[in-house]
Design an enzyme around this catalytic site. Structure first.
Site, PDB file in Angstrom:
ATOM      1  N   CYS A 264      48.139 -11.359 -67.868  1.00  0.00           N
ATOM      2  CA  CYS A 264      48.019 -12.148 -69.103  1.00  0.00           C
ATOM      3  C   CYS A 264      47.055 -13.330 -68.957  1.00  0.00           C
ATOM      4  CB  CYS A 264      49.378 -12.613 -69.608  1.00  0.00           C
ATOM      5  SG  CYS A 264      50.420 -13.441 -68.389  1.00  0.00           S
ATOM      6  N   ASP A 388      48.178 -13.893 -78.338  1.00  0.00           N
ATOM      7  CA  ASP A 388      49.060 -13.402 -77.280  1.00  0.00           C
ATOM      8  C   ASP A 388      48.382 -12.289 -76.479  1.00  0.00           C
ATOM      9  OD1 ASP A 388      51.136 -12.483 -75.692  1.00  0.00           O
ATOM     10  OD2 ASP A 388      52.646 -12.783 -77.252  1.00  0.00           O
ATOM     11  N   HIS A 390      49.648 -10.431 -74.273  1.00  0.00           N
ATOM     12  CA  HIS A 390      50.601  -9.414 -73.837  1.00  0.00           C
ATOM     13  C   HIS A 390      50.602  -8.174 -74.746  1.00  0.00           C
ATOM     14  CE1 HIS A 390      52.113 -13.318 -72.327  1.00  0.00           C
ATOM     15  NE2 HIS A 390      52.362 -12.628 -71.234  1.00  0.00           N
TER      16      HIS A 390
END
Length: 431
Positions: A264, A388, A390
């Site tokens: 990440c 994000d 992820h």
């Protein structure tokens, strides 16, 4: 002499009745120097651009088997209409007999295709006079570039680029010589900054910042600026402060790289690198995971065995890689617990106002990218614009925004007891 003659011939053609503008993917043909004579007959000098847009055949129509050129279209606030410049080959009237003459002399014949690319902003087909004016001006600029950079019998092809400047200036076209690097064109950029009264701390005229029209897909497949489709949160006396410029959304599983569960921070770093690349600050490609790891080995932060591993990195490593690979310095903000992030509104707002770069934040085992904040100076209320890394799905803008992979988050988004480090990249003050 020959260049001037060529220039004169092109000018004459653009101003002649044989000049033709065809609207791409449509049956619409316009003769701008014949009183705006056009076909189909429904097109007139006062036809609005959005009405012309209804004649354009889309890929969706073709795949559905709808061959009718005219279609009903939704009203749009802004539409892009692409036109081709052509010259009518046939001529009306009696043809004169050809005259042949022969001249013996030594000469060099240079042939090149000029990539004419003009843009005008308008509401109706009265654009023709403005478009012809823009064409004529661009031919003059191309001639200047050719003559300035001509060496013997070698000439550089002129390269027109469009740049979107702050309002009210809007879209501006600049002609550069192809093959000449940005670093060699700094003097020309300084003149442009003076001409358009622009500050000397932002690269408005580098090739990487050239305007990308909405109907032109990016060839690399990455989504750009997905946050722009989001609705801003409403806070009492609140203002939104967000990233300036363009970035690519980097996340898990891209580039045939399975980094799910450990990459990440690498992806957040790649998003930041893409920002510096697309603002023209650096020319190097966005680094891969392996290149990021090698950079950390090179600066002495990691052992050689780190390269090729699946080990996490944090904000300090992101700072080191930006400095090593891009020559970019960063500030680090330490937050002892997530609940304290709510008190950092002023510092974050100031960062987006002055630097405008994406921020990498790491805490616990997670890393995210902060693209902006909505903050009220009077109440202290704050919301964070989060990208994000992820996400593991396809580049689907609707899924990404509807599911919150790019979205506004409240203070409870953060782990209230975990400590966080934020890497705030500082942009170089150059043109």
């Amino acid at each position: 002499k020959d260049v001037h003659w060529f220039h004169y011939t092109l000018h004459s053609q653009v101003k002649s009745e044989s000049c033709v503008l065809t609207i791409c993917d449509s049956p619409v043909i316009i003769w701008p120097n014949r009183g705006v004579y056009a076909t189909p007959e429904e097109i007139s000098p006062n036809t609005l651009c959005e009405d012309i847009h209804q004649w354009i055949q889309t890929d969706e129509q073709e795949s559905a088997g709808k061959r009718s050129a005219k279609r009903k279209a939704k009203k749009v606030q802004q539409c892009v209409i692409n036109l081709r410049l052509m010259m009518e080959a046939t001529k009306t009237g009696p043809l004169s007999a050809p005259i042949l003459s022969k001249t013996v002399q030594k000469s060099h014949f240079l042939s090149t295709a000029l990539p004419i690319d003009c843009v005008v902003r308008t509401t109706s087909t009265t654009m023709n006079s403005r478009l012809l004016e823009a064409l004529t001006h661009q031919l003059c600029e191309m001639e200047k570039v050719i003559l300035q950079h001509m060496k013997g019998t070698t000439l550089l092809v002129p390269e027109p680029l469009h740049f979107l400047l702050p309002e009210p200036k809007g879209l501006v076209t600049v002609v550069y010589p192809a093959g000449v690097s940005d670093s060699q064109l700094e003097a020309q950029r300084k003149e442009l900054h003076q001409q358009f009264e622009l500050p000397n701390d932002w690269p408005y005229f580098r090739r990487a910042t050239a305007y990308h029209f909405p109907n032109e897909p990016y060839k690399d497949g990455y989504l750009r600026n997905p946050h722009l489709v989001l609705t801003h949160p409403s806070l009492d006396n609140g203002k939104v402060y967000s990233v300036q410029g363009i970035y690519s959304y980097r996340h898990y599983m891209q580039d045939h790289m399975d980094d799910n569960g450990w990459g990440c921070a690498y992806r957040s770093l790649q998003t930041i690198c893409s920002w510096f690349q697309q603002q023209g600050y650096v020319e190097r490609a966005v680094p891969t995971h392996k290149e990021i790891q090698q950079a950390l080995v090179d600066v002495g932060d990691k052992q050689a065995s780190f390269v090729g591993s699946r080990q996490w990195i944090g904000s300090i490593e992101v700072q080191a890689v930006l400095n090593q690979l891009l020559g970019v310095t960063s500030k680090i903000m330490f937050v002892s617990q997530g609940s304290d992030l709510a008190s950092k509104g002023r510092e974050l707002a100031n960062h987006f106002l002055t630097e405008g770069t994406p921020i990498m934040i790491g805490g616990g085992v997670l890393a995210h990218t902060i693209l902006g904040v909505a903050w009220s100076e009077t109440t202290g209320q704050i919301r964070y614009l989060i990208l994000d890394p992820h996400y593991t799905g396809a580049e689907d803008l609707q899924v990404i925004t509807d599911k919150g992979w790019c979205g506004w988050k409240g203070p409870d988004f953060w782990d209230q007891t975990a400590y966080y480090n934020l890497c705030l990249p500082q942009r170089p003050k150059v043109i």
